[in-house]
Scaffold this motif. Structure first.
Motif, mmCIF file in Angstrom:
data_model
loop_
_atom_site.group_PDB
_atom_site.id
_atom_site.type_symbol
_atom_site.label_atom_id
_atom_site.label_comp_id
_atom_site.label_asym_id
_atom_site.label_seq_id
_atom_site.Cartn_x
_atom_site.Cartn_y
_atom_site.Cartn_z
ATOM 1 N N TYR A 1 -2.036 92.464 -44.977
ATOM 2 C CA TYR A 1 -2.523 91.857 -46.221
ATOM 3 C C TYR A 1 -2.521 92.950 -47.276
ATOM 4 C CZ TYR A 1 -5.544 88.954 -49.282
ATOM 5 O OH TYR A 1 -6.065 88.201 -50.303
ATOM 6 N N LEU B 1 -3.172 94.268 -51.087
ATOM 7 C CA LEU B 1 -4.027 93.895 -52.223
ATOM 8 C C LEU B 1 -4.122 95.008 -53.256
ATOM 9 C CD1 LEU B 1 -7.071 95.405 -52.001
ATOM 10 C CD2 LEU B 1 -7.239 93.865 -50.038
ATOM 11 N N PHE C 1 -9.336 92.554 -56.407
ATOM 12 C CA PHE C 1 -9.697 91.780 -55.220
ATOM 13 C C PHE C 1 -11.133 91.277 -55.270
ATOM 14 C CE2 PHE C 1 -10.696 91.397 -50.582
ATOM 15 C CZ PHE C 1 -9.873 90.314 -50.339
ATOM 16 N N ILE D 1 -14.135 94.983 -50.731
ATOM 17 C CA ILE D 1 -13.227 94.751 -49.603
ATOM 18 C C ILE D 1 -14.017 94.692 -48.301
ATOM 19 C CG2 ILE D 1 -11.221 95.623 -48.349
ATOM 20 C CD1 ILE D 1 -10.417 97.047 -50.981
ATOM 21 N N LYS E 1 -15.398 91.434 -47.572
ATOM 22 C CA LYS E 1 -14.413 90.383 -47.262
ATOM 23 C C LYS E 1 -13.600 90.669 -46.004
ATOM 24 C CE LYS E 1 -15.271 87.649 -50.753
ATOM 25 N NZ LYS E 1 -15.765 86.255 -50.524
ATOM 26 N N LEU F 1 -10.654 88.249 -44.185
ATOM 27 C CA LEU F 1 -9.283 88.643 -43.867
ATOM 28 C C LEU F 1 -8.997 88.517 -42.374
ATOM 29 C CD1 LEU F 1 -9.010 91.777 -46.199
ATOM 30 C CD2 LEU F 1 -8.107 89.475 -46.592
ATOM 31 N N ILE G 1 -4.843 96.131 -43.618
ATOM 32 C CA ILE G 1 -5.045 95.950 -45.057
ATOM 33 C C ILE G 1 -4.314 97.074 -45.778
ATOM 34 C CG2 ILE G 1 -6.741 95.679 -46.891
ATOM 35 C CD1 ILE G 1 -8.826 95.220 -44.601
ATOM 36 N N TYR H 1 -2.019 89.592 -51.768
ATOM 37 C CA TYR H 1 -3.298 88.915 -52.014
ATOM 38 C C TYR H 1 -3.101 87.732 -52.965
ATOM 39 C CZ TYR H 1 -4.340 90.318 -56.865
ATOM 40 O OH TYR H 1 -4.342 90.433 -58.237
ATOM 41 N N GLU I 1 -2.982 83.048 -50.243
ATOM 42 C CA GLU I 1 -3.752 82.015 -49.557
ATOM 43 C C GLU I 1 -4.307 80.958 -50.505
ATOM 44 O OE1 GLU I 1 -6.687 85.548 -49.936
ATOM 45 O OE2 GLU I 1 -4.528 85.153 -50.010
ATOM 46 N N MET J 1 -9.007 88.107 -58.091
ATOM 47 C CA MET J 1 -8.940 87.140 -56.995
ATOM 48 C C MET J 1 -9.998 86.051 -57.156
ATOM 49 S SD MET J 1 -7.491 86.214 -54.193
ATOM 50 C CE MET J 1 -7.851 85.211 -52.752
#
Length: 510
Positions: A38, A40, A45, A73, A76, A80, A88, A343, A346, A361
């Motif tokens: 993932y 970002l 983010f 991050i 989250k 993820l 990441i 990022y 989804e 985000m």
């Protein structure tokens, strides 16, 4: 019940526990090709710490910081992990000049940008990710520095720069002072800094941009140095050249995760509209498989910070974003190279060229698409044929494609119908396996070989991934054994009860 009887009952559970422990001990180490990444932009983010929000201006996302940081991050990580991501990949974290939210205007290679948090907080992010069996990488800038970096004013560092400034379509980078990577002093500095970050934070890898801007010997030394710190350290890299014959030398130099930029356009073109042949995707793999020493380690993506968002292609083609995203992601997860998801994918983020493509985000997520990504991630992680296996085209016609992946005795078959009608593909049994069956892992479909072929039927704009297995009928011996276990257990309990009654005279007299 006697102690002996109790021990007898516990034996099966103890044996199961021992077998489970032995299985856990034999857990295979995860390789780079097993990762699902993932990617970002830190600033865009999630804002987890308002105390470092100096200079944040939500009214100006084009030029100003938006508040994303390491704490955001950390908050989250479960988000993820639930989607199946194992690594990441962060944008550059170095201290930047004013408004360098993207991380490209490097001011100090030994400090994090205060908007993102401290080095201690970066280490906390790495540690928390490791607890969840996830890895963390960040982009290590090697080609340039910020316009006002202290080196640009130091006469002793004059030879550290090329006469020409950076030339790029990306406005963040275009015109910046360009480091001369032929300079041994510059090489030594960057290598020492790279080693320092590993020692200080425990970071698991670096992504590298502009790898074709440096001599090959530098990457050989860079790779050797970081992997001396950590022999499982990941290196991914992008280059301006797209021909695999030109890029394989970087993989040979130690950058195993060379980004396969040659896949991006065919993948976007194939699935941003309907009734389009997917043959070009197989052509890319066949070319890479013949050119690269480690083709499975290539990085595969179709959305990143330097491109327009995939959703923009879909909208321009007047298609349904939900279906288009699922088809493209399904191919990304079932093809051999390492999937890298940018990022916002989804939630099917839309956007033009930078910085329009990197909004803050929005976590009002598309639950259906998130669940879809999570299921894909689970399937890829559970079946090594998808991350390490070879790839063979079985069928392709006007957007309907079927291909096979094989690894150490496991066979996986993927089918994608990118057409306006339900499709049927007849695959000769000898291409997959005679007298077997294909068990659907995604939509629970079941296809048995009949009359020497497999008849795979997929609805319009849908997909399925199958695992090859032996045909299953009524297993009479197994059924008998199950009933026997219950009967024996029942008899054992009855005789144990009878024996207990004989030993308890009070119960007999009642």
């Amino acid at each position: 019940m006697s102690k002996k009887s109790l021990v007898f009952l516990l034996i099966p559970f103890l044996l199961f526990s021992a077998a489970f422990s032995a299985s856990a001990d034999k857990k295979e180490e995860r390789l780079w090709e097993d990762e699902i990444v993932y990617s970002l932009m830190v600033d865009r983010f999630n804002n987890g710490d308002n105390s470092n929000d100096e200079g944040v201006d939500y009214s100006d996302p084009v030029n100003k910081f938006q508040g994303g940081d390491f704490q955001g991050i950390i908050q989250k990580l479960d988000y993820l992990k639930d989607m199946g991501f194992t690594t990441i990949m962060l944008s550059p974290v170095f201290k930047n000049e004013e408004n360098g939210f993207h991380g490209e205007w490097v001011d100090d290679f030994y400090e994090t940008d205060p908007h993102f948090g401290t080095i201690k907080e970066l280490k906390e992010l790495v540690d928390e990710a490791h607890k969840k069996d996830m890895k963390v990488m960040f982009e290590f800038v090697t080609t340039h520095v910020g316009q006002n970096h202290p080196w640009t004013k130091d006469p002793a560092k004059k030879d550290w720069f090329k006469k020409e400034a950076m030339v790029s379509d990306n406005s963040w980078i275009n015109g910046l002072p360009q480091l001369d990577l032929n300079s041994q002093e510059v090489q030594d500095y960057l290598i020492e800094a790279a080693k320092w970050w590993i020692e200080e934070t425990g970071i698991d890898g670096y992504s590298l941009s502009g790898i074709d801007q440096a001599p090959l010997g530098f990457w050989e030394d860079f790779s050797a140095a970081v992997k001396e710190q950590n022999d499982r350290f990941y290196l991914a890299g992008t280059a301006s050249g797209e021909a695999s014959e030109d890029l394989k030398k970087y993989q040979e130099a130690g950058i195993e995760g060379v980004i396969d930029s040659g896949l991006t356009k065919p993948l976007r073109d194939s699935y941003s509209t309907i009734d389009i042949s997917s043959k070009s995707l197989m052509d890319v793999w066949e070319k890479n498989n013949g050119a690269y020493p480690e083709p499975h380690s290539l990085g595969a993506l179709f959305d990143d910070r330097n491109s327009t968002r995939y959703t923009k292609d879909i909208v321009e083609n007047k298609q349904n974003p939900g279906a288009r995203w699922k088809l493209a992601l399904f191919y990304l997860y079932t093809q051999p190279e390492v999937p890298i998801v940018f990022y916002g994918s989804e939630i099917a983020v839309n956007g033009d060229v930078p910085p329009d493509n990197v909004p803050l985000m929005n976590f009002r997520a598309d639950e259906e698409l998130m669940e879809f990504i999570g299921r894909l991630g689970t399937i890829r992680q559970e079946h090594k044929a998808l991350s390490r296996g070879n790839m063979e085209l079985l069928y392709e016609k006007d957007g309907m494609i079927v291909f096979k992946r094989e690894y150490e005795g496991e066979t996986i078959v993927a089918a994608i119908n990118n057409t306006t009608k339900d499709q049927t593909a007849l695959i000769p049994a000898e291409k997959i396996g005679n007298n077997k069956e294909l068990r659907g892992l995604f939509a629970s479909d079941l296809v048995k070989s009949e009359k020497g072929e497999y008849r795979i039927v997929v609805d319009r704009e849908m997909m399925e991934v199958y695992k090859l297995a032996d045909k299953v009928g009524f297993n009479v011996p197994f059924i008998i054994s199950i009933f026997s276990v219950f009967i024996v257990f029942g008899l054992f309990m009855y005789f144990a009860w009878k024996r207990g009654k004989k030993r308890n005279p009070y119960e007999q007299n009642e």
